[in-house]
Scaffold this motif. Structure first.
Motif, PDB file in Angstrom:
ATOM      1  N   ARG A 135     -18.625 -51.294 -51.337  1.00 27.21           N
ATOM      2  CA  ARG A 135     -19.701 -50.480 -51.889  1.00 27.21           C
ATOM      3  C   ARG A 135     -19.500 -50.058 -53.347  1.00 27.21           C
ATOM      4  N   ARG A 136     -18.249 -49.944 -53.791  1.00 25.01           N
ATOM      5  CA  ARG A 136     -18.020 -49.307 -55.089  1.00 25.01           C
ATOM      6  C   ARG A 136     -18.455 -50.169 -56.274  1.00 25.01           C
ATOM      7  N   LYS A 137     -18.427 -51.486 -56.153  1.00 27.93           N
ATOM      8  CA  LYS A 137     -18.903 -52.343 -57.246  1.00 27.93           C
ATOM      9  C   LYS A 137     -20.386 -52.096 -57.494  1.00 27.93           C
ATOM     10  N   ASP A 138     -21.162 -51.976 -56.437  1.00 31.03           N
ATOM     11  CA  ASP A 138     -22.586 -51.726 -56.583  1.00 31.03           C
ATOM     12  C   ASP A 138     -22.827 -50.369 -57.249  1.00 31.03           C
ATOM     13  N   ILE A 139     -22.057 -49.361 -56.866  1.00 31.19           N
ATOM     14  CA  ILE A 139     -22.195 -48.046 -57.494  1.00 31.19           C
ATOM     15  C   ILE A 139     -21.785 -48.104 -58.963  1.00 31.19           C
ATOM     16  N   ALA A 140     -20.741 -48.883 -59.284  1.00 32.78           N
ATOM     17  CA  ALA A 140     -20.325 -49.043 -60.679  1.00 32.78           C
ATOM     18  C   ALA A 140     -21.435 -49.667 -61.521  1.00 32.78           C
ATOM     19  N   LEU A 141     -22.300 -50.442 -60.875  1.00 39.11           N
ATOM     20  CA  LEU A 141     -23.425 -51.073 -61.566  1.00 39.11           C
ATOM     21  C   LEU A 141     -24.684 -50.222 -61.510  1.00 39.11           C
ATOM     22  N   GLY A 142     -24.520 -48.948 -61.149  1.00 44.94           N
ATOM     23  CA  GLY A 142     -25.654 -48.030 -61.154  1.00 44.94           C
ATOM     24  C   GLY A 142     -26.440 -47.978 -59.870  1.00 44.94           C
ATOM     25  N   GLY A 143     -25.940 -48.648 -58.807  1.00 44.54           N
ATOM     26  CA  GLY A 143     -26.657 -48.661 -57.539  1.00 44.54           C
ATOM     27  C   GLY A 143     -26.199 -47.564 -56.594  1.00 44.54           C
ATOM     28  N   GLN A 144     -26.814 -47.550 -55.427  1.00 47.31           N
ATOM     29  CA  GLN A 144     -26.485 -46.585 -54.393  1.00 47.31           C
ATOM     30  C   GLN A 144     -25.272 -46.998 -53.565  1.00 47.31           C
ATOM     31  N   PRO A 348     -23.348 -63.844 -54.876  1.00 46.43           N
ATOM     32  CA  PRO A 348     -23.854 -62.469 -54.907  1.00 46.43           C
ATOM     33  C   PRO A 348     -24.209 -61.978 -53.519  1.00 46.43           C
ATOM     34  N   SER A 349     -23.977 -60.693 -53.285  1.00 49.29           N
ATOM     35  CA  SER A 349     -24.227 -60.162 -51.949  1.00 49.29           C
ATOM     36  C   SER A 349     -24.968 -58.837 -51.951  1.00 49.29           C
ATOM     37  N   ASN A 350     -25.265 -58.296 -53.122  1.00 53.01           N
ATOM     38  CA  ASN A 350     -26.113 -57.107 -53.153  1.00 53.01           C
ATOM     39  C   ASN A 350     -27.528 -57.508 -53.531  1.00 53.01           C
ATOM     40  N   LEU A 351     -28.460 -56.627 -53.290  1.00 53.64           N
ATOM     41  CA  LEU A 351     -29.847 -56.814 -53.707  1.00 53.64           C
ATOM     42  C   LEU A 351     -30.200 -55.652 -54.643  1.00 53.64           C
ATOM     43  N   PRO A 352     -30.234 -55.886 -55.956  1.00 52.25           N
ATOM     44  CA  PRO A 352     -30.515 -54.790 -56.887  1.00 52.25           C
ATOM     45  C   PRO A 352     -31.828 -54.067 -56.611  1.00 52.25           C
ATOM     46  N   GLU A 353     -32.815 -54.792 -56.086  1.00 57.60           N
ATOM     47  CA  GLU A 353     -34.088 -54.134 -55.782  1.00 57.60           C
ATOM     48  C   GLU A 353     -33.955 -53.155 -54.619  1.00 57.60           C
ATOM     49  N   VAL A 354     -32.896 -53.305 -53.826  1.00 56.01           N
ATOM     50  CA  VAL A 354     -32.631 -52.397 -52.704  1.00 56.01           C
ATOM     51  C   VAL A 354     -31.737 -51.241 -53.128  1.00 56.01           C
TER      52      VAL A 354
END
Length: 370
Positions: A135-144, A348-354
């Motif tokens: 989860r922390r990579k997504d948060i580092a990129l400004g995500g939830q 890639p495994s996150n969805l920025p729109e989500v």
């Protein structure tokens, strides 16, 4: 790249009701569940995790000890799965381990999320490369940093002319909205089983309300329900995620201050609260002649909650994901096996729109067994 590979996914959610492991074959990106195993969550560890989640005083020694104990627990769960299936550890390409979330604060000046369960221990005790810290990579990129499972849902469920909403009811409820020719939408709707479980444990001494027997003895209190529905989180726009940091017994107690109520009525009202908060979000995405809500997670076994979902969504077909050939009890563990596969192959495994992240990324950190 090998056409077929074996992965193990490990999930222990906010309900703290056990460790779910799934052995998954992935063939050109498409997952197939081969086996699963449910491993008990020791009462002592559960209570120590809850103490942290509910804000009781702690220190680095306690956090370090729990991190170690959970690493051993997850490794034991994985080895039990392998023992039950006969697969050798060298046949598994990697483990995907979610870890145990103890705090999730994706907004504010210092956003962060914390999952415990030392992946070094998992890799060492199983002899299998382990991917964790998703989860922390997504948060580092400004995500939830959440939810992460919609990307997996997009892989296994394909809408045709109508919307599909995949509804996971764990401690928290979250939805993945799959609509024809539209980006995936996903977020936490609010509490799933968390408040019902906490109230049942407090007044029944049971971890959950089996077959909704406790709730069925009560009636919905409309005044209390209205009070619960005033929670500001429910009106926030996505991307958004939540957890035990907000929806806990202290939160519920504060709402009960001006209500003198029978315990059964509170339980029934909490069930209705979960149902209404889910359905208020789902109905926004009604599209096509035959929209479907596919339910997974522990909440699928609550017959009263499932009945209320169907009643509140008369234009939708509400059913368990099992009807589509995907186990409702093992969906999230399968998802983390798939997320490990995506990491191993640098996909890639996150969805920025989500999540709200600034870009696509391959999530997770690899902990080598060697």
């Amino acid at each position: 790249m090998a056409t077929k590979e074996l992965y193990i996914g490990v999930m222990s959610g906010t309900s703290l009701d056990g460790v779910d492991t799934a052995l998954v074959e992935i063939d050109n990106g498409q997952p197939r569940l081969l086996a699963h195993h449910d491993f008990p969550y020791p009462d002592e560890i559960r209570q120590r995790v809850l103490n942290i989640c509910l804000g009781q005083k702690t220190d680095l020694i306690e956090i370090g000890q729990i991190d170690h104990l959970l690493g051993v627990l997850y490794a034991d769960a994985i080895n039990a799965l392998l023992d039950s299936t006969g697969y050798p550890n060298e046949s598994i390409r990697a483990i995907g381990n979610h870890g145990q979330t103890v705090f999730h604060q994706p907004t504010g000046s210092t956003p962060f999320t914390t999952q415990l369960g030392d992946a070094n221990i998992i890799a060492a005790h199983t002899g299998i490369d382990t991917v964790a810290d998703f989860r922390r990579k997504d948060i580092a990129l400004g995500g939830q940093g959440a939810p992460l499972v919609p990307a997996f849902h997009q892989t296994i469920f394909q809408p045709t002319d109508s919307s599909i909403v995949v509804l996971n009811i764990g401690g928290i409820a979250n939805i993945s909205v799959l609509s024809p020719n539209a980006p995936v939408i996903g977020y936490d709707t609010g509490p799933g089983n968390m408040l019902m479980d906490a109230w049942c444990h407090l007044h029944r001494g049971q971890p959950f309300d089996k077959d909704a027997e406790f709730a069925r003895q009560g009636n919905v209190d409309t005044d209390l329900l209205a009070t619960l529905l005033e929670e500001p989180y429910l009106a926030l726009k996505a991307p958004k995620s939540t957890g035990r940091e907000l929806f806990n017994l202290d939160w519920l107690t504060s709402k009960l201050t001006h209500h003198v109520m029978d315990h059964h009525d509170v339980q029934r009202t909490l069930c209705e609260f979960t149902a209404q908060t889910i359905c208020a979000q789902v109905e926004q995405f009604t599209l096509g002649p035959s929209p479907e809500v596919l339910v997974c997670g522990g909440g699928v076994h609550n017959p009263l909650l499932m009945q209320r979902l169907s009643a509140l969504l008369p234009d939708w077909s509400v059913c368990a994901t099992d009807t589509k050939g995907i186990s409702s009890d093992n969906m999230e563990a399968m998802a983390f096996a798939w997320l490990a596969y995506r990491h191993i192959h640098r996909l890639p495994s996150n969805l920025p729109e989500v999540t709200g992240a600034s870009r696509l990324a391959s999530l997770g950190v690899l902990y080598s067994a060697n």
